[in-house]
Structures are given as structure tokens and as C-alpha cells.
Write an enzyme that holds these catalytic residues in place. Structure first.
Site, mmCIF file in Angstrom:
data_model
loop_
_atom_site.group_PDB
_atom_site.id
_atom_site.type_symbol
_atom_site.label_atom_id
_atom_site.label_comp_id
_atom_site.label_asym_id
_atom_site.label_seq_id
_atom_site.Cartn_x
_atom_site.Cartn_y
_atom_site.Cartn_z
ATOM 1 N N ALA A 29 -4.183 -7.465 -4.404
ATOM 2 C CA ALA A 29 -3.546 -6.157 -4.327
ATOM 3 C C ALA A 29 -4.530 -5.098 -4.803
ATOM 4 O O ALA A 29 -5.414 -5.380 -5.609
ATOM 5 C CB ALA A 29 -2.282 -6.133 -5.188
ATOM 6 N N GLY A 30 -4.351 -3.887 -4.342
ATOM 7 C CA GLY A 30 -5.193 -2.785 -4.798
ATOM 8 C C GLY A 30 -4.368 -1.546 -5.026
ATOM 9 O O GLY A 30 -3.632 -1.117 -4.147
ATOM 10 N N HIS A 31 -4.429 -1.001 -6.225
ATOM 11 C CA HIS A 31 -3.695 0.221 -6.548
ATOM 12 C C HIS A 31 -4.694 1.335 -6.850
ATOM 13 O O HIS A 31 -5.580 1.154 -7.690
ATOM 14 C CB HIS A 31 -2.792 0.004 -7.771
ATOM 15 N N THR A 32 -4.554 2.456 -6.180
ATOM 16 C CA THR A 32 -5.418 3.602 -6.431
ATOM 17 C C THR A 32 -4.649 4.637 -7.234
ATOM 18 O O THR A 32 -3.547 5.037 -6.841
ATOM 19 C CB THR A 32 -5.909 4.219 -5.110
ATOM 20 N N GLY A 73 -11.000 -2.906 2.169
ATOM 21 C CA GLY A 73 -11.608 -1.882 3.003
ATOM 22 C C GLY A 73 -11.165 -1.940 4.456
ATOM 23 O O GLY A 73 -11.584 -1.130 5.281
ATOM 24 N N ARG A 74 -10.288 -2.893 4.786
ATOM 25 C CA ARG A 74 -9.835 -3.024 6.175
ATOM 26 C C ARG A 74 -8.953 -1.838 6.571
ATOM 27 O O ARG A 74 -8.150 -1.353 5.781
ATOM 28 C CB ARG A 74 -9.015 -4.314 6.347
ATOM 29 N N GLN A 81 1.880 -6.393 -3.887
ATOM 30 C CA GLN A 81 2.316 -6.549 -2.499
ATOM 31 C C GLN A 81 3.655 -5.823 -2.292
ATOM 32 O O GLN A 81 3.808 -4.717 -2.772
ATOM 33 C CB GLN A 81 2.387 -8.022 -2.089
ATOM 34 N N GLY A 115 6.097 12.026 -3.385
ATOM 35 C CA GLY A 115 4.669 12.234 -3.564
ATOM 36 C C GLY A 115 4.115 13.158 -2.502
ATOM 37 O O GLY A 115 4.354 12.949 -1.300
ATOM 38 N N VAL A 116 3.376 14.181 -2.928
ATOM 39 C CA VAL A 116 2.794 15.130 -1.982
ATOM 40 C C VAL A 116 1.270 15.182 -2.108
ATOM 41 O O VAL A 116 0.620 16.126 -1.674
ATOM 42 C CB VAL A 116 3.393 16.550 -2.169
ATOM 43 N N LYS A 165 2.380 2.238 -5.158
ATOM 44 C CA LYS A 165 3.008 1.708 -6.382
ATOM 45 C C LYS A 165 2.172 2.024 -7.615
ATOM 46 O O LYS A 165 2.709 2.252 -8.705
ATOM 47 C CB LYS A 165 3.185 0.187 -6.264
ATOM 48 N N LEU A 197 4.176 12.259 1.721
ATOM 49 C CA LEU A 197 4.850 13.199 2.609
ATOM 50 C C LEU A 197 3.860 14.218 3.166
ATOM 51 O O LEU A 197 4.011 14.697 4.300
ATOM 52 C CB LEU A 197 5.972 13.914 1.845
ATOM 53 N N ASP A 229 0.821 -1.219 0.000
ATOM 54 C CA ASP A 229 0.000 0.000 0.000
ATOM 55 C C ASP A 229 0.854 1.269 0.000
ATOM 56 O O ASP A 229 0.439 2.309 0.512
ATOM 57 C CB ASP A 229 -0.947 0.025 1.217
#
Length: 426
Positions: free
Chosen positions: A39-42, A299-300, A221, A410-411, A16, A329, A13
Site C-alpha cells: 500500500a502507499g499513502h501520500t 508508479g504504475r 488497500q 477533500g479539495v 486514506k 473533488l 488509492d
């Protein structure tokens, strides 16, 4: 042009998906090499949020070919549901390529996953329940169903029957029954939609590299969840470290140019297992709320803690990292002080590296150094010198202690909310 591996440098998480998406705009191919829909990528594009689970992040870049490699396990129902959702939002998914050697998650894999977690009781792993582990177990036992098997109904029936027979006693003892013909009908029902997507992925990816194209290898992962190098047994069932990019796609290690690790400015973990810097107080809840730390797939709520330098150094060594991308950050804004774990104390002894044994790691207590925080909102910063001096010092400190240059920061979640210190592309 380079072959770039992108992977998680912590417990998952880390962001990536965003990093892969950014490189995908300049890449010929983005290749997912391990894991499945656990895996979940947003990714946020022009203010629109996309949650990807099985599909490579490159699916959001029109000029990029998204590829699912042989190291991935595929839930065909989830695959076509995710494709349909993207197409309903105007994303072309027809260019997707899938390895004929990728393995299929069968309906009984998901049943077995639930049974396994239930039987472990308090020793449970904390899996997503998507059938990932049983699918990889069948693969290792040579009982797996591969994408190519879906096109031959008789061969598929033979493979499903053999896999079910091997598990029959366990299934029956739990009151579960598997209808082989129903499984065969379900899987073969995807054949015609799958056929145009199936390819010799190893050959096609190598051809892209031969042609001088940029290829991004996307890991699911993370390092600390790797089956060999993670906090076993609280790990995933595949190789999420850099070596998995080669075995999961059919590309030789000498072809890899850069290995990019993604790390949050703090640390999170989902599921069970050791987590030395975990915060069970107001600070942990603040990180969770400010960072939106809830699983994209499940959703955990994620467990939250301060940055762990020994873990970052371990990830740098195990993967041969050439670059780190530091994400989120902006979430640290408003903390008066920011602790950083620089070592552990185990049974009264200071240890500067990740312990060799899991028993020691489970007893590890963080040794912190405190760094001044900042109040400013950094989400609009686009240059390193635009950051508050305290944030600059924090990044520089993590870079020095981790032993790997921090190339991107990343901001915020948007594609444009990134500070580039060193380009990942030539």
C-alpha cells in the site's frame, strides 16, 4: 473518546493516508491493521510530501503513537529504510510500536510472488511483487515467520527451514535456490533495532481506549480488494474491511465507534480485475493526469473511471459505514458534464447492486446519469457553501445514492484542503 476505523470504500488509492493523518493529530494511537508495503499513502504536511508504505500515517503527528498490528506483514528491510528516510527529514520514529505477532515477509516470499505471477500468464492478478501474498499464505499454512521469532536464532532457523523445505520443489523447478543460513542471518540482524519497538499491541491499544483516548485504525488497500468481500481473485491477501480492524489488532468489535470510508469523487483501480466504469478515452486520461493517478508504491498508472454508486452502497453495507470522506473533488473541475454510474446492465437486465458472482460483475456495463459540471477551481474552498452550486449538488447526490453521510470533502492534497461538514471527532 472514539475508536475510529478508516478504510477504502473503492479499489484503493482513495486518500486514506490524508484522512488518517488528519485524525492522527487528535489521536493517541494510529494502528495499521492489515496489508504491508504493497500500500502507499501520500500525505502533504506544510507543503512537504511524504510517501508512506508500511508505516502508519500517525508517524507524522508528534503526539501520536504509530502502531503496526498483528494483521500486518512486515518487510523488515523496507521498515528500517522507511524509518531512516523519515528520520533524515526530522520525523521521530522511535515511538513506533509493532506487534510481536505480526508476520515477516521473507526474501523467498518475494521470489515466490514473482514466480506465481509469471506462471499465471494472462490470468495474472497484478500484484505489487512485494511478497505480500506468499507471506499471508505461509501464515495461513502455519509456516509463517513472526516478529517474535527474530529474537530466537535457533527457533528462527527451524521456522525458515520448515518454510523453505515445503517450497523446495517449486523453487528448484524454477531454478531458484534459498540459502537458509543467509535468510536467518538477514532477519536476525534486525533483532536489536526491533526489540525496543515490539509490544503486546492488543493490550496497549485496549488500554488507550480504557483511558478514554482516541484510537484510529488504518486500513490498507480497500473494500473491493478484500480477500473475502472484494473482486476475487483480483484482490489482496488480507481483510481490508472493517472486521479486519478487530482481527488485525486484538480489539473487540463492540469497542468500535465509527467506521469511515474514503472514496474518490471518481474511481481508480490498479492491477487486473473488473472495473465497470473504466474509461479508455480522453476523459480517463484527463482524470489520470489531473489527479496524478500513478501508484505511490509501484508508479504504475491507475485505471480511471466515473463514480460507481453500487460499489459505494456495497462498501457502506459490508463495513457498516457511519461516514464517507469524499476526496479529490477538485480533479473534476472543468468537466462540462459528470456521469455517475447508478446501476449496471448485465445481459440486458438492469441491476442496482454489486452482482453476487464475479462472472456477472465482469460483464457489467454502467448505467449512467449525467450531472452538470463546474469550471471553478475549488481547491481554496473551506466551507460547503463556498463550492459552486453544481459541486454542492454533485456531493449531495452521491451522499443520497450511497446511503451514507459525506462528512468531509477533500479539495486538494494538503492537510488544510478539507471541507468539514460533520466532525469525525466528538
Amino acid at each position: 473518546m472514539p475508536a475510529i476505523v478508516i478504510l477504502g470504500a473503492q479499489w484503493g488509492d482513495e486518500g486514506k493516508g490524508k484522512a488518517t493523518d488528519q485524525l492522527g493529530t487528535a489521536a493517541r494511537c494510529v494502528v495499521k491493521f492489515n496489508g504491508g508495503n504493497n500500500a502507499g499513502h501520500t500525505v502533504v504536511v506544510d507543503g512537504e510530501k511524504f510517501a508512506l508504505h508500511l508505516l502508519p500515517s500517525g508517524i507524522l503527528s508528534p503526539g501520536c503513537v504509530p502502531v503496526i498490528g498483528n494483521g500486518v506483514v512486515v518487510d523488515l528491510g523496507v521498515l528500517f529504510q522507511e524509518i531512516a528516510e523519515l528520520e533524515s527529514r526530522g520525523i521521530d520514529a522511535a515511538r513506533l510500536r509493532i506487534s510481536a505477532n505480526a508476520h515477516v515477509i521473507t526474501p523467498f516470499c518475494k521470489v515466490l510472488d514473482a514466480l506465481s505471477e509469471r506462471s499465471l500468464g494472462p490470468r495474472k492478478i497484478g500484484t505489487t511483487g512485494r511478497g505480500i501474498g506468499p507471506a499471508y499464505s505461509d501464515k495461513a499454512s502455519r509456516l509463517g515467520i513472526r516478529i517474535q521469532d527474530v529474537f530466537d536464532r535457533e527457533l528462527l532457523r527451524e521456522r525458515v527451514s520448515a518454510a523453505v523445505e515445503q517450497k523446495r520443489a517449486l523453487l528448484e523447478s524454477a531454478g531458484e535456490e534459498v540459502d537458509v543460513e543467509a535468510v536467518v542471518a538477514e532477519l536476525s540482524g534486525y533483532a536489536e533495532r526491533l526489540r525496543p519497538m515490539v509490544a503486546d499491541v492488543g493490550r496497549e491499544v485496549n488500554a488507550a481506549l480504557d483511558a478514554g483516548e482516541t484510537v484510529v485504525f488504518e486500513g490498507g488497500q480497500s473494500t473491493m480488494l478484500d480477500i473475502d468481500h472484494g473482486t476475487y481473485p483480483f484482490v489482496t491477501s488480507s481483510n481490508a474491511t472493517a472486521g479486519g480492524a478487530c482481527t488485525g489488532t486484538g480489539v473487540g468489535p463492540a469497542r468500535i465507534d465509527r467506521v469511515v470510508g474514503i472514496a474518490k469523487a471518481y474511481v481508480t483501480r490498479v492491477g487486473e480485475g473488473p472495473f465497470p466504469t473504466e474509461l479508455l478515452d480522453e476523459a480517463g486520461e484527463r482524470l489520470r493526469c489531473n489527479g496524478g493517478e500513478f501508484g505511490t508504491t509501484t508508479g504504475r498508472p491507475r485505471r480511471c473511471g466515473w463514480f460507481d454508486v453500487p460499489v459505494a452502497r456495497y462498501a457502506t453495507r459490508v463495513n457498516g459505514l457511519t461516514d464517507l470522506v469524499l476526496t479529490k473533488l477538485d480533479v473534476l473541475g472543468g468537466f462540462a458534464e459528470i456521469p455517475v454510474c447508478v446501476a449496471y446492465e448485465i445481459d440486458g437486465v438492469r441491476v442496482d447492486e454489486v452482482p453476487v458472482t464475479q462472472a456477472e460483475f465482469a460483464r457489467a456495463k454502467p448505467v449512467y446519469e449525467l450531472f452538470p459540471g463546474w469550471d471553478e477551481d475549488v481547491s481554496s474552498c473551506r466551507g460547503f457553501r463556498d463550492l459552486p452550486v453544481e459541486a454542492q449538488d454533485y456531493v449531495s447526490t452521491l451522499e443520497g445514492l450511497s446511503g451514507c453521510p459525506i462528512s468531509l470533502i477533500g479539495v486538494g492534497p494538503g492537510r488544510d484542503q478539507t471541507i468539514v461538514r460533520r466532525s469525525l471527532l466528538p
